[in-house]
Design a protein around this motif. Structure first.
Motif, PDB file in Angstrom:
ATOM      1  N   ASP A  12      -1.672  22.812  49.913  1.00 24.35           N
ATOM      2  CA  ASP A  12      -1.490  24.094  50.585  1.00 24.35           C
ATOM      3  C   ASP A  12      -1.132  23.961  52.065  1.00 24.35           C
ATOM      4  OD1 ASP A  12      -1.852  25.350  48.177  1.00 24.35           O
ATOM      5  OD2 ASP A  12      -3.690  26.409  48.749  1.00 24.35           O
ATOM      6  N   LEU A  19       0.958  30.994  53.277  1.00 28.85           N
ATOM      7  CA  LEU A  19       0.995  30.827  51.825  1.00 28.85           C
ATOM      8  C   LEU A  19       0.230  31.947  51.120  1.00 28.85           C
ATOM      9  CD1 LEU A  19       1.963  29.032  49.509  1.00 28.85           C
ATOM     10  CD2 LEU A  19      -0.125  27.687  49.776  1.00 28.85           C
ATOM     11  N   THR A  20      -0.846  32.424  51.714  1.00 28.18           N
ATOM     12  CA  THR A  20      -1.644  33.487  51.093  1.00 28.18           C
ATOM     13  C   THR A  20      -0.871  34.802  50.992  1.00 28.18           C
ATOM     14  OG1 THR A  20      -2.613  34.002  53.247  1.00 28.18           O
ATOM     15  CG2 THR A  20      -3.861  32.522  51.784  1.00 28.18           C
ATOM     16  N   ARG A  42       3.348  25.098  44.668  1.00 26.56           N
ATOM     17  CA  ARG A  42       2.282  24.108  44.481  1.00 26.56           C
ATOM     18  C   ARG A  42       2.666  23.070  43.429  1.00 26.56           C
ATOM     19  NH1 ARG A  42      -2.438  28.672  44.665  1.00 26.56           N
ATOM     20  NH2 ARG A  42      -2.899  28.511  46.907  1.00 26.56           N
ATOM     21  N   ASP A  96      -5.036  31.735  39.047  1.00 25.50           N
ATOM     22  CA  ASP A  96      -5.123  32.406  40.346  1.00 25.50           C
ATOM     23  C   ASP A  96      -5.512  33.877  40.186  1.00 25.50           C
ATOM     24  OD1 ASP A  96      -4.940  32.695  43.106  1.00 25.50           O
ATOM     25  OD2 ASP A  96      -2.760  32.759  43.146  1.00 25.50           O
ATOM     26  N   HIS A 106       2.305  25.369  53.625  1.00 25.33           N
ATOM     27  CA  HIS A 106       2.222  26.322  54.733  1.00 25.33           C
ATOM     28  C   HIS A 106       3.072  25.859  55.916  1.00 25.33           C
ATOM     29  CE1 HIS A 106       0.538  29.273  57.471  1.00 25.33           C
ATOM     30  NE2 HIS A 106       0.353  28.284  58.333  1.00 25.33           N
ATOM     31  N   ARG A 140       3.609  31.079  44.666  1.00 29.47           N
ATOM     32  CA  ARG A 140       2.658  30.042  45.113  1.00 29.47           C
ATOM     33  C   ARG A 140       2.515  28.963  44.048  1.00 29.47           C
ATOM     34  NH1 ARG A 140      -0.756  34.331  46.962  1.00 29.47           N
ATOM     35  NH2 ARG A 140      -2.062  34.063  45.122  1.00 29.47           N
ATOM     36  N   GLN A 189      -4.989  20.732  45.485  1.00 28.88           N
ATOM     37  CA  GLN A 189      -4.590  21.969  46.163  1.00 28.88           C
ATOM     38  C   GLN A 189      -4.979  22.001  47.642  1.00 28.88           C
ATOM     39  OE1 GLN A 189      -5.314  25.524  43.925  1.00 28.88           O
ATOM     40  NE2 GLN A 189      -5.264  26.807  45.760  1.00 28.88           N
TER      41      GLN A 189
END
Length: 164
Positions: free
Chosen positions: A80, A93-94, A105, A30, A84, A101, A76
């Motif tokens: 996600d 989530l961001t 995940r 990431d 969320h 995260r 993913q």
């Protein structure tokens, strides 16, 4: 402890180490935008069960490690939105720390794709991983999110133990 008990405990410890390494690998992907093959090769060659910067990494189950990291990357786009939805409104989530995260995940992946592992075990393991990096509040959030996902995906596991 006798040899039989040591042998029985070892696979679980190797899976726990694989979960921790998977979270670290996903974080690296990431943040550093490393590719899946690069990260898996680096972790297997230089980190799993080795000493890095004075820290001794526990021996991890490499097959389990690859399954988690590859599965999270592959799934993913499905994971996600589920995560969320389970988060507190107003916390997309961001907005969550990259390591957190990766924890969410990884746990969501196992809940979705590893029916051979009880949901409660998955939740407990990832709460422990979260505690390795964060305070009790973050670990509590991991517990709440994964519990929500588990009750949605694996309700039968929870119905059997609910008081009537």
């Amino acid at each position: 402890m006798n040899d039989d008990r040591k042998a029985a405990a070892k696979p679980a410890n190797r899976r726990g180490a694989a979960r921790l390494a998977a979270v670290q690998a996903l974080y690296q992907m990431d943040i550093a935008e490393a590719t899946l093959p690069m990260v898996i090769a680096e972790f297997e060659a230089h980190r799993l069960g080795r000493e890095v910067d004075g820290d001794q990494y526990r021996q991890a189950d490499p097959v389990f490690f690859r399954d988690i990291v590859s599965g999270v990357v592959r799934d993913q786009r499905d994971l996600d939105p589920q995560i969320h939805k389970a988060l507190t409104p107003g916390w997309p989530l961001t907005r969550i720390d990259a390591t957190l995260r990766a924890v969410l995940r990884s746990g969501a992946y196992e809940l979705a794709s590893r029916p051979d592992i009880p949901a409660r075990v998955i939740i407990t393991e990832y709460v422990d991983v979260a505690r390795a990096f964060f305070d009790a509040d973050a670990a509590g959030m991991v517990n709440a999110v994964l519990d929500t996902l588990a009750r949605d995906r694996r309700s039968a596991e929870f119905l059997a133990s609910e008081p009537t």
